[in-house]
Motif scaffolding. Structure first.
Motif, PDB file in Angstrom:
ATOM      1  N   ASN A   1       0.813  -1.216   0.000  1.00 34.40           N
ATOM      2  CA  ASN A   1       0.000   0.000   0.000  1.00 34.40           C
ATOM      3  C   ASN A   1       0.847   1.266   0.000  1.00 34.40           C
ATOM      4  N   LEU A   2       1.971   1.226   0.721  1.00 31.24           N
ATOM      5  CA  LEU A   2       2.867   2.390   0.724  1.00 31.24           C
ATOM      6  C   LEU A   2       3.471   2.614  -0.657  1.00 31.24           C
ATOM      7  N   LEU A   3       3.843   1.524  -1.324  1.00 27.27           N
ATOM      8  CA  LEU A   3       4.402   1.629  -2.678  1.00 27.27           C
ATOM      9  C   LEU A   3       3.421   2.306  -3.622  1.00 27.27           C
ATOM     10  N   ILE A   4       2.154   1.896  -3.537  1.00 27.06           N
ATOM     11  CA  ILE A   4       1.143   2.517  -4.403  1.00 27.06           C
ATOM     12  C   ILE A   4       1.018   3.996  -4.070  1.00 27.06           C
ATOM     13  N   GLY A   5       0.931   4.305  -2.778  1.00 28.54           N
ATOM     14  CA  GLY A   5       0.805   5.700  -2.355  1.00 28.54           C
ATOM     15  C   GLY A   5       1.949   6.555  -2.854  1.00 28.54           C
ATOM     16  N   ILE A   6       3.181   6.066  -2.643  1.00 31.47           N
ATOM     17  CA  ILE A   6       4.376   6.819  -3.055  1.00 31.47           C
ATOM     18  C   ILE A   6       4.410   6.980  -4.573  1.00 31.47           C
ATOM     19  N   THR A   7       4.087   5.883  -5.284  1.00 35.84           N
ATOM     20  CA  THR A   7       4.106   5.935  -6.758  1.00 35.84           C
ATOM     21  C   THR A   7       3.123   6.978  -7.277  1.00 35.84           C
ATOM     22  N   VAL A   8       1.905   6.995  -6.691  1.00 39.73           N
ATOM     23  CA  VAL A   8       0.881   7.948  -7.144  1.00 39.73           C
ATOM     24  C   VAL A   8       1.334   9.384  -6.883  1.00 39.73           C
ATOM     25  N   VAL A   9       1.896   9.620  -5.700  1.00 37.74           N
ATOM     26  CA  VAL A   9       2.322  10.978  -5.341  1.00 37.74           C
ATOM     27  C   VAL A   9       3.508  11.419  -6.196  1.00 37.74           C
ATOM     28  N   ALA A  10       4.443  10.503  -6.446  1.00 40.21           N
ATOM     29  CA  ALA A  10       5.702  10.900  -7.086  1.00 40.21           C
ATOM     30  C   ALA A  10       5.698  10.832  -8.609  1.00 40.21           C
ATOM     31  N   SER A  11       4.678  10.199  -9.208  1.00 42.27           N
ATOM     32  CA  SER A  11       4.702  10.037 -10.666  1.00 42.27           C
ATOM     33  C   SER A  11       3.840  11.063 -11.379  1.00 42.27           C
ATOM     34  N   PRO A  12       4.474  11.864 -12.238  1.00 39.19           N
ATOM     35  CA  PRO A  12       3.698  12.864 -12.976  1.00 39.19           C
ATOM     36  C   PRO A  12       2.674  12.216 -13.925  1.00 39.19           C
ATOM     37  N   THR A  13       2.965  10.997 -14.388  1.00 36.37           N
ATOM     38  CA  THR A  13       2.042  10.349 -15.336  1.00 36.37           C
ATOM     39  C   THR A  13       0.736   9.917 -14.667  1.00 36.37           C
ATOM     40  N   LEU A  14       0.762   9.770 -13.336  1.00 37.87           N
ATOM     41  CA  LEU A  14      -0.442   9.269 -12.650  1.00 37.87           C
ATOM     42  C   LEU A  14      -1.246  10.424 -12.048  1.00 37.87           C
ATOM     43  N   ASN A  15      -1.212  11.553 -12.746  1.00 36.43           N
ATOM     44  CA  ASN A  15      -1.864  12.740 -12.187  1.00 36.43           C
ATOM     45  C   ASN A  15      -3.336  12.812 -12.585  1.00 36.43           C
ATOM     46  N   THR A  16      -4.061  11.699 -12.512  1.00 34.60           N
ATOM     47  CA  THR A  16      -5.484  11.715 -12.871  1.00 34.60           C
ATOM     48  C   THR A  16      -6.316  11.392 -11.641  1.00 34.60           C
ATOM     49  N   PRO A  17      -7.604  11.764 -11.673  1.00 35.02           N
ATOM     50  CA  PRO A  17      -8.459  11.505 -10.515  1.00 35.02           C
ATOM     51  C   PRO A  17      -8.466  10.039 -10.086  1.00 35.02           C
ATOM     52  N   MET A  18      -8.443   9.118 -11.056  1.00 35.87           N
ATOM     53  CA  MET A  18      -8.500   7.704 -10.706  1.00 35.87           C
ATOM     54  C   MET A  18      -7.346   7.316  -9.776  1.00 35.87           C
ATOM     55  N   TYR A  19      -6.137   7.795 -10.102  1.00 31.39           N
ATOM     56  CA  TYR A  19      -4.972   7.450  -9.288  1.00 31.39           C
ATOM     57  C   TYR A  19      -4.958   8.219  -7.976  1.00 31.39           C
ATOM     58  N   PHE A  20      -5.527   9.412  -8.007  1.00 35.58           N
ATOM     59  CA  PHE A  20      -5.674  10.197  -6.778  1.00 35.58           C
ATOM     60  C   PHE A  20      -6.472   9.370  -5.760  1.00 35.58           C
ATOM     61  N   PHE A  21      -7.591   8.801  -6.202  1.00 32.89           N
ATOM     62  CA  PHE A  21      -8.422   7.997  -5.303  1.00 32.89           C
ATOM     63  C   PHE A  21      -7.760   6.666  -4.965  1.00 32.89           C
ATOM     64  N   LEU A  22      -7.042   6.114  -5.927  1.00 31.59           N
ATOM     65  CA  LEU A  22      -6.357   4.847  -5.685  1.00 31.59           C
ATOM     66  C   LEU A  22      -5.284   5.016  -4.605  1.00 31.59           C
ATOM     67  N   GLY A  23      -4.578   6.153  -4.676  1.00 32.89           N
ATOM     68  CA  GLY A  23      -3.568   6.459  -3.655  1.00 32.89           C
ATOM     69  C   GLY A  23      -4.209   6.529  -2.281  1.00 32.89           C
ATOM     70  N   TYR A  24      -5.379   7.158  -2.215  1.00 36.74           N
ATOM     71  CA  TYR A  24      -6.079   7.248  -0.934  1.00 36.74           C
ATOM     72  C   TYR A  24      -6.605   5.899  -0.471  1.00 36.74           C
TER      73      TYR A  24
END
Length: 307
Positions: A42-65
């Protein structure tokens, strides 16, 4: 007098998952590993979503949460359960019991609402693709997140008040590994009605939301006909993982709350599944079918190793 009667019980004895000491040692290792994998995943997903410019969409925002909520949900029960496996007598104070109950229902309630938000997000993305970023703008995203936390908080507070006002005066042995439904069986009034109340409220919430989610994914899948083959394949893979997570979360939950309140061995198994396995499986399910997520993780590692 009612208060005095209530305060007889200062702690509860948890019987845990097994009485065998050998079994407890094995479970200790297994659950420790699972908890570690859950947290790292879960931490890996969170960090990846926060740190990756390509994942800057609402879907990944919610996935990170969602990964944050899963880590939290797992932490409400699992560490306590793991440490209990080291002791022969497992006790938990009345206050700690209520705290655990509150934390579990706060994170569980938030997760339920977050899954609804994620279904709405997929609906907008697939059915209104041109307006997607406009509808799901930053403000809306933050508002929806706020709703999930407020909803979870209200649910947890109501549940806590309900349990706090029950009279506990005698039996303090809970045949379980955490404070939840079985706690109600130890109070000194007719627990049948109380059990039914909880089942009715939680069970109804579970079923209604589960049906809503299934219907919304039905609508989404129905509207996939209008997409190109590539778009359809991509939408199917993200919706597939969402639906898998929803089923894994709700089916045990519904089964636990909808049958008459009694302690069966299957109850413990379902509780373990909900609190221990589901938070570990979610990151695996979401990343396994998701090429963007995998690529972003690879890029992050490469970038990190270069540094």
């Amino acid at each position: 007098e009612h208060m005095e009667q209530r305060n007889n019980v200062t702690e509860f004895v948890l019987l845990g998952l097994t009485q065998s000491l050998q079994g407890q040692k094995i479970l200790f290792v297994v659950f420790l590993l699972i908890y570690f994998v859950t947290m790292v995943g879960n931490l890996l997903i969170g960090i990846t979503v926060v740190a990756s410019p390509t994942l800057n969409t609402p879907m990944y925002f919610f996935l990170g949460y969602l990964s944050f909520v899963d880590a939290l949900y797992s932490t409400t029960v699992t560490p306590n359960m793991i440490t209990d496996l080291l002791y022969e007598k497992k006790t938990i104070s009345f206050r700690a019991c209520l705290t655990q109950l509150f934390a579990e229902h706060l994170s569980g309630g938030s997760e339920v609402l977050l899954l609804v938000v994620m279904a709405y997000d997929r609906y907008v993305a697939i059915c209104k693709p041109l307006h997607y970023m406009m509808i799901m703008n930053q403000r809306v995203r933050v508002l929806l997140l706020l709703v999930t936390w407020v909803g979870g908080f209200v649910h947890a507070v109501l549940y806590l008040l309900f349990v706090y006002n029950l009279p506990f005066c005698g039996p303090n042995v809970i045949d379980h590994f955490c404070c939840d439904m079985p706690l109600i069986k130890t109070c000194c009034t007719d627990t049948y009605v109380i059990g039914l109340t909880v089942v009715a409220s939680d069970g109804t919430i579970c079923i209604v939301i589960f049906m809503l989610l299934l219907i919304s994914y039905g609508v989404i899948l129905h509207s996939l006909r209008n997409l190109s083959q590539e778009g359809r394949r991509k939408a199917l893979s993200t919706c597939g993982s969402h639906i898998t997570v929803v089923i894994l979360f709700f089916v045990p939950c519904i089964f636990m709350y909808v049958k008459p309140p009694s302690t069966l061995p299957i109850d413990k198994f379902l509780s373990v599944f909900c609190t221990v396995f589901t938070p570990m499986l979610n990151p695996l399910i979401y990343t396994q079918r998701n090429a963007e997520m995998k690529n972003a993780m690879k890029k992050l590692w490469i970038r990190k190793n270069k540094c």
